[in-house]
Every structure is written in structure tokens, then in C-alpha cells.
Design an enzyme around this catalytic site. Structure first.
Site, PDB file in Angstrom:
ATOM      1  N   ARG A  46     -97.403   8.161  21.467  1.00 39.13           N
ATOM      2  CA  ARG A  46     -98.643   7.468  21.115  1.00 39.13           C
ATOM      3  C   ARG A  46     -99.585   7.362  22.308  1.00 39.13           C
ATOM      4  NH1 ARG A  46     -95.104   2.386  19.266  1.00 39.13           N
ATOM      5  NH2 ARG A  46     -93.661   4.096  18.921  1.00 39.13           N
ATOM      6  N   GLU A  80     -93.864   7.241  24.359  1.00 34.24           N
ATOM      7  CA  GLU A  80     -94.871   7.980  25.127  1.00 34.24           C
ATOM      8  C   GLU A  80     -95.787   8.803  24.236  1.00 34.24           C
ATOM      9  OE1 GLU A  80     -92.016   9.137  24.400  1.00 34.24           O
ATOM     10  OE2 GLU A  80     -92.451  11.213  23.872  1.00 34.24           O
ATOM     11  N   LYS A 126     -83.356   7.661  27.740  1.00 36.71           N
ATOM     12  CA  LYS A 126     -82.591   7.801  26.501  1.00 36.71           C
ATOM     13  C   LYS A 126     -81.106   7.957  26.809  1.00 36.71           C
ATOM     14  CE  LYS A 126     -86.133  10.172  23.725  1.00 36.71           C
ATOM     15  NZ  LYS A 126     -86.223   9.162  22.650  1.00 36.71           N
TER      16      LYS A 126
END
Ligand code: BES
Ligand code: MN
Ligand code: ZN
Length: 498
Positions: free
Chosen positions: A356, A354, A282
Site C-alpha cells: 500500500r 509495504e 516474515k
């Protein structure tokens, strides 16, 4: 905080502070009128002079009001009397608690619980008032070296009802609200702890502590080796990049009054204690807030804790897959393919999707409890914040009446959810050339495709998904966890028992 309930004339209360409402424009509520009469028009004189006209957000603190036994009278602006709806009621109570807390009074008697709110009875008003008060007074100073104990002379709040007939019902409402507020507080504390303290192991230890000395609550922890045996390749694909071992926590609550044959409600909470994004890392902007990526897990622990405190006659199982999402030499790389517990293979095109990946194995695992319904709660997609902002939780479900019940529970508790479609048309976005399914579905409809991914593992289950990415915490100067959706989940559970 200590809460109690009472009925009686405001001018006769021996208390540090009585709180009464003023409507706009310059109209006295009934309790304010009673004080006005006892004080020979003290209040109406002030109002005529222009000190206050009853608008929302206004407040006026009066000392030594003649003919009144309380040390202080606190006037709170309530806006137009006919416009007091659920939301305004909550804001009015919040304003009154803030103002009361600032006075230095040790306790107060709050008549605002008698305001008329369309369609709401006194139990609802008292329950909300207790929850709002606890919410307003919440502070997280645990990790400050100074001022750990916030100055808090305020110890007791008494809410009022118009007649003695309502007393016992509202006493029950207070007990209920207090337990829910405790669950919310636990959930907020867990979420506010930074990721170097609140690790997967920390959550596991907290859960174990919750089950200590509770015959109705059994807590079990699965280690990575157990997950391997179960074939949870998807969950493990996320934890492989981290040196903190993943845990799968189960909290099984079996209520004494519940039928043995009653299938449990399963609630599954995403417990990513920090989400760096992994190799699909990110940007650094506001990345600290990714410590909140375990708010789903925190809401499950908060809810189970409240249910246990209330000894509710129902069966519930909480399931928490918890891990960090880190980049490292052992981390999953884009394009890697893993086999989930369900047997379906997953191509991980983006390691930042991540949530899910850990939830899908938890959903498959939940089937072992033969649940009546499965509800997962997750800070799953930034797209949900774009779609619904900070006000509504995203709701997606493969079962319409379950979705309805959750929406209603949200309305009733003031912790609202809004449904998005889970149509088949969206499923094709998850096609993968190399595996059964890809873990991302492109830019369009990100919240829906995330839910579509989960739905592949929830076939044959009555399942709903709550995306709390926008609602679980607030950013900016008042940064902090909200405890949502504990109020919604508790209301859903209470409605199931009714
Ligand atoms: N935990 C995030 C979702 C999130 C982001 C919640 C910002 C709240 C605020 C989740 O794991 C994530 O990174 N989702 C990605 C999915 C994408 C890669 C398909 C996202 O939303 O960008
Ligand atoms: Mn992510
Ligand atoms: Zn995440």
C-alpha cells in the site's frame, strides 16, 4: 503453438489425431457418432464393453480405427451433457490437450470446441480453448541446465466449428486469444523468475524493450532521484532498506484508432520483486513465494503487451512502482513517519504492509494522466487468501459501475473477482495518534482496511483495487505463476471498446 479453425466431418480428417467427446453415461457426442458410423460401430462397441463411460477425466486413445482417416482417435470423457458449464468446458479442453500432448502426435483436430456450453457462442468457446491450451502446455524450464527445451512434438491444434458460417468469426477469436495468451505467458515468465534475476531494474528493462519499435507505446522510467523531487516519500520509505534502487515504470499506450480526447484507463501494478517483510520480517516458511509479490506489475506488463500486439483502439497507461522490501541498517523501522506525494503523512506501524505504501504514491502520480478510471492490481494481503482462497480475486472499489464491469469481465473470461465492502465504518481502523493515517488497521478485515488505505489516495478518482494475493500463483507441487488477472483486464478493455 499454432492454432487454426476448421469445419468438416471427423472421419474424413487426415491428421495425427482427432479428438471427440463422450458424455456420461455412455453417450456419444455428434462428432463421436460420425466416427462410430464410419467405423462400423467401433466406438459404441468399446463403450458397451465398458472401456469408457464418459465420465469427466476419462480418456481413451485408439489407433487405426477402421473407416477413419486420422492416425489416432482420442476419446475424452465430458461428464453429463447438460452439465457442461464454463468451468467444466475449460477442464474438458485441458484434459484433451494434456492427453494429446502425451500421444506424440505433431498436431490434432479437436472437436470439443463444438460442445454446447450454456449461454456461450462459438467465438467464446474457441477463444477459451486457445487460452486453456496455451495455459496447459506452459512450462518454465529457463533456469534448468538440462532439458531446457521440453520435448514438444505437438506443434498445431485445430479447433472445429459445426458450420462454415462460423469460420471467420472464430478466426478472429483465435487471433485475439493468441495475443492474450502471449500476454499471460509474458506475465507468468516475469513472475516465475527469482528475485535475484527479476529485480526492479530487470522489470524496467523489460518494459523498455516492449516499447522498442512501437510507435503507439512510450515507456519511461523514473529513478529514485525523480521520485524524491516528486515527493514520493511513501514509496521511498520501502526502497530505503534495499541496495536495489526502486523504479517507477510508466507504459503509455495510445491506440491508433482511439480518439485523441479519450481519457486513458490507468492500470497500476504492485512490483515488489521480493517481500521479506522488512524490519517486521516474515517467518521463513514459504518465504520464497514472496518473489511473486510483483505479480501485479507482471499483469500490467502482460496486459499492455497484449493490447499493443492487438493494436487496440484505446488509450491505456500502465504504472508500475517497483522495489524490494528488505531489512537493513537503512530500512524503515516500525513507528517511522513519512510524507506521501499526496501530502498525507503515514505512520508505518508494520513494514510488511509495504504494498500500500508504494501503491499510494503511484495512485497519486496517476492523476497526472487525467485517467477515466484507475485500477490497481496487487498481491496485497494474506487476509484475502483467507477470505476468498485461491479461486477469486478480491475486488474493492469506490465506484459501483466500475466494480460491476470488472466482475462481468471476470465472469466472461473465466478469471473471476468477488467484491468486498469498502464502507466508511472500516476507515477508523487506520487512525494514527501521530500521523494522518497508519499503514495497518489491525487483525480484523485486513483486505478491506488495506483497500481503505488506498482509497484515501483515490478520492475523486473512479478507482478499483484487485487483490490477487490468492490468485496470482499456485503453491505446492505445481508451484507457478498463473498470469491472473491478465484475462480479466483484457476482457474489461475489450468490453470498453465494444
Ligand atoms: N505481499 C504480502 C501479502 C501476501 C502474503 C500475499 C502472503 C500473498 C501471500 C504483503 O506485503 C503483506 O505482507 N501483507 C501483510 C499485511 C499486514 C502486515 C497488515 C499480510 O498480509 O500479512
Ligand atoms: Mn509485505
Ligand atoms: Zn508485499
Amino acid at each position: 503453438m499454432d492454432f487454426s479453425i476448421k469445419s468438416g466431418s471427423p472421419e474424413k480428417q487426415r491428421t495425427a489425431c482427432v479428438i471427440v467427446g463422450i458424455f456420461s453415461t455412455r453417450r456419444l457426442s455428434n462428432p463421436a457418432k460420425a466416427i462410430d458410423i464410419a467405423s462400423k460401430q467401433h466406438i459404441s462397441t468399446l463403450i458397451r464393453r465398458g472401456d469408457m463411460d464418459g465420465e469427466k477425466g476419462q480418456k481413451l486413445l485408439l489407433h487405426n480405427v477402421p473407416g477413419v482417416m486420422a492416425d489416432r482417435v482420442l476419446l475424452i470423457g465430458c461428464g453429463k451433457e447438460r452439465e457442461v458449464n464454463d468451468r467444466n468446458y475449460r477442464t474438458i479442453i485441458e484434459n484433451s490437450i494434456c492427453a494429446l500432448d502425451k500421444t506424440g502426435a505433431l498436431e490434432g483436430i479437436n472437436y470439443l470446441s463444438e460442445l454446447n456450453v450454456k449461454g456461450r457462442d462459438c467465438s467464446w468457446k474457441v477463444k477459451q480453448a486457445v487460452e486453456v491450451a496455451e495455459h496447459t502446455l506452459y512450462k518454465f524450464n529457463e533456469l534448468k541446465s538440462k532439458n531446457k527445451e521440453s520435448r514438444r512434438p505437438l506443434r498445431k491444434i485445430t479447433y472445429t466449428v459445426p458450420t462454415r458460417r462460423e469460420l471467420s468469426k472464430c478466426e478472429t477469436a483465435i487471433k485475439l486469444a493468441q495475443a492474450i495468451a502471449n500476454g499471460i505467458k509474458l506475465s507468468r515468465d516475469l513472475a516465475n523468475y527469482p528475485s535475484n534475476i527479476c529485480t526492479p531494474n530487470y522489470l524496467a528493462q523489460k518494459a523498455i524493450k516492449l516499447g522498442k519499435n512501437q510507435t503507439s507505446l512510450t515507456v519511461k522510467i523514473l529513478e529514485e532521484s525523480d521520485m524524491e523531487k516528486l515527493g514520493m516519500g511513501s514509496l521511498l520509505s520501502v526502497s530505503r532498506g534495499s541496495s536495489e534502487p526502486a523504479k517507477l515504470i510508466t507504459l503509455e499506450y495510445k491506440g491508433k484508432g482511439a480518439k485523441k480526447s479519450q481519457k486513458p484507463i490507468a492500470i497500476i501494478g504492485k512490483g515488489v520483486t521480493f517481500d521479506t517483510g522488512g524490519i517486521s520480517i516474515k517467518p521463513s516458511q514459504a518465504m520464497d513465494e514472496m518473489k511473486y509479490d510483483m505479480c501485479g506489475a507482471a499483469s500490467v506488463i502482460g496486459t499492455i503487451s497484449a493490447v499493443t500486439e492487438l493494436e487496440l483502439p484505446i488509450n491505456i497507461v500502465g504504472i508500475i512502482p517497483t522495489t524490494e522490501n528488505m531489512p537493513s541498517g537503512t530500512a524503515t523501522k516500525p513507528g517511522d513517519i513519512f510524507t506521501s506525494m499526496s501530502g498525507q503523512t503515514i505512520e508505518v506501524l508494520n513494514t510488511d504492509a509495504e504494498g500500500r505504501l508504494i501503491l499510494c504514491d503511484a495512485i497519486t502520480y496517476s492523476k497526472k494522466f487525467n485517467p477515466e478510471v484507475v485500477i490497481d492490481i496487487a498481491t496485497l494481503t494474506g487476509a484475502c487468501v483467507v477470505a476468498l482462497g485461491k479461486h477469486a480475486t478480491g475486488l474493492l472499489s469506490n465506484h459501483n459501475s466500475l466494480a460491476r464491469e470488472l466482475i462481468n469481465a471476470g465472469e466472461e473470461s473465466g478469471d473471476r473477482a468477488w467484491q468486498l465492502p469498502l464502507w466508511d465504518e472500516y476507515q477508523q481502523q487506520l487512525n494514527s495518534p501521530f500521523a494522518d493515517i497508519a499503514n495497518i488497521g489491525g487483525r480484523d478485515a485486513g483486505t478491506i482496511t488495506a483497500a481503505c488505505f488506498l482509497s484515501r489516495f483515490a478520492e475523486k478518482l473512479q478507482w478499483a483495487h484487485l487483490d490477487i494475493a490468492g490468485t496470482a500463483w499456485t503453491s505446492g507441487s505445481k508451484k507457478g505463476a498463473t498470469g491472473r488477472p491478465v484475462p480479466l483486464l483484457m476482457q474489461y478493455i475489450l468490453n470498453k471498446i465494444k
